[in-house]
Design a protein around this motif. Sequence first.
Motif, PDB file in Angstrom:
ATOM      1  N   TYR A 111       2.266  -7.693  -4.001  1.00 14.05           N
ATOM      2  CA  TYR A 111       0.982  -8.477  -3.732  1.00 14.05           C
ATOM      3  C   TYR A 111       1.285  -9.770  -4.377  1.00 14.05           C
ATOM      4  CZ  TYR A 111      -1.744  -4.330  -2.540  1.00 14.05           C
ATOM      5  OH  TYR A 111      -2.151  -3.074  -1.500  1.00 14.05           O
ATOM      6  N   ASP A 116      -5.807  -0.343  -3.177  1.00 22.38           N
ATOM      7  CA  ASP A 116      -5.506  -1.429  -2.245  1.00 22.38           C
ATOM      8  C   ASP A 116      -6.579  -2.701  -2.329  1.00 22.38           C
ATOM      9  OD1 ASP A 116      -4.081   0.427  -1.294  1.00 22.38           O
ATOM     10  OD2 ASP A 116      -5.428   1.037   0.361  1.00 22.38           O
ATOM     11  N   ARG A 150       0.931  -1.262   0.087  1.00 19.76           N
ATOM     12  CA  ARG A 150       0.094  -0.055  -0.064  1.00 19.76           C
ATOM     13  C   ARG A 150       0.965   1.283   0.060  1.00 19.76           C
ATOM     14  NH1 ARG A 150      -2.785  -2.554   4.469  1.00 19.76           N
ATOM     15  NH2 ARG A 150      -4.328  -3.907   3.454  1.00 19.76           N
ATOM     16  N   GLU A 172      -5.263  -6.475  -3.375  1.00 24.26           N
ATOM     17  CA  GLU A 172      -5.739  -7.714  -2.347  1.00 24.26           C
ATOM     18  C   GLU A 172      -6.409  -8.763  -3.308  1.00 24.26           C
ATOM     19  OE1 GLU A 172      -7.667  -6.725   1.206  1.00 24.26           O
ATOM     20  OE2 GLU A 172      -6.272  -5.119   1.339  1.00 24.26           O
TER      21      GLU A 172
END
Length: 229
Positions: free
Chosen positions: A71, A36, A28, A40
């Motif tokens: 990520y 964000d 982030r 995810e």
Amino acid sequence: MDVTLTSASDGGSAQAMTRLDNLFDLARATTGFMPDNEGEALYLAAERAGATFGDSTFVEVGAWCGKSSVYIGAAAEKTGAVLFSLDHHHGSEENQAGWEHHDTTLVDVGTGRIDTLPHWRRTIVGADLELTVIGLVGDSPTVSSRWSTPLAFCFIDGGHGEEPAWADYRGWSPHVVMGGWVAIHDVFPDPADGGRPPYDLWRGALDSGEFVEDGECGSLRVLKRVRNG
Ligand code: SAH
Ligand code: MG
């Protein structure tokens, strides 16, 4: 999150959750182009791929400063996969001076060109992901034309012009195994929201019959291979 992806991380140990929370916090805070919730969802899609195919290989095209790399890298670390994170690190057309997504702080004063490689490296080292996320520095079509390792997961977020976007799709999607996934970023059904090429890739992938929709969040679209080309 409007994804159909479900997390296999629920019920993990407290320590594992802490590591994931930590990586999400880092992602982030990293400079880049990934909201964000989409990050995810990207994690969940990659985690599903890693959990489905043991010992698997992921590729991301378009790393910039490493936001999406963290990520996907988090999912790779968790599932024992390796992520090859590809970028020439000079920015896309839309990142150059005079364009909307230019950032003068990323220009190398020595060369006068954008150079996100030092930033990407700092991100990956800071995330302690060096054994899981391997940088590939170079031109996407050149690398894809020499590539031969089957991929469980491929994230396409490189140049968004028509030619580079299609080159990424044509160069990388054939390496995705049956049952594996391609994720495409910046897919905007309404042209008012963004450029056409990523959307056209997504449509092309569906129209080919090789891929079906398998999750989405914001402008992130996840496709699963159901037929070979
Ligand atoms: N995924 C990143 C954003 C990527 S921006 C994030 O989460 O923030 C798009 C990136 O694609 C840029 O860093 C640019 O340098 C890279 N790129 C564009 N064309 C490329 C090419 N032909 N080969 C390698 N990288 C390319
Ligand atoms: Mg993007």
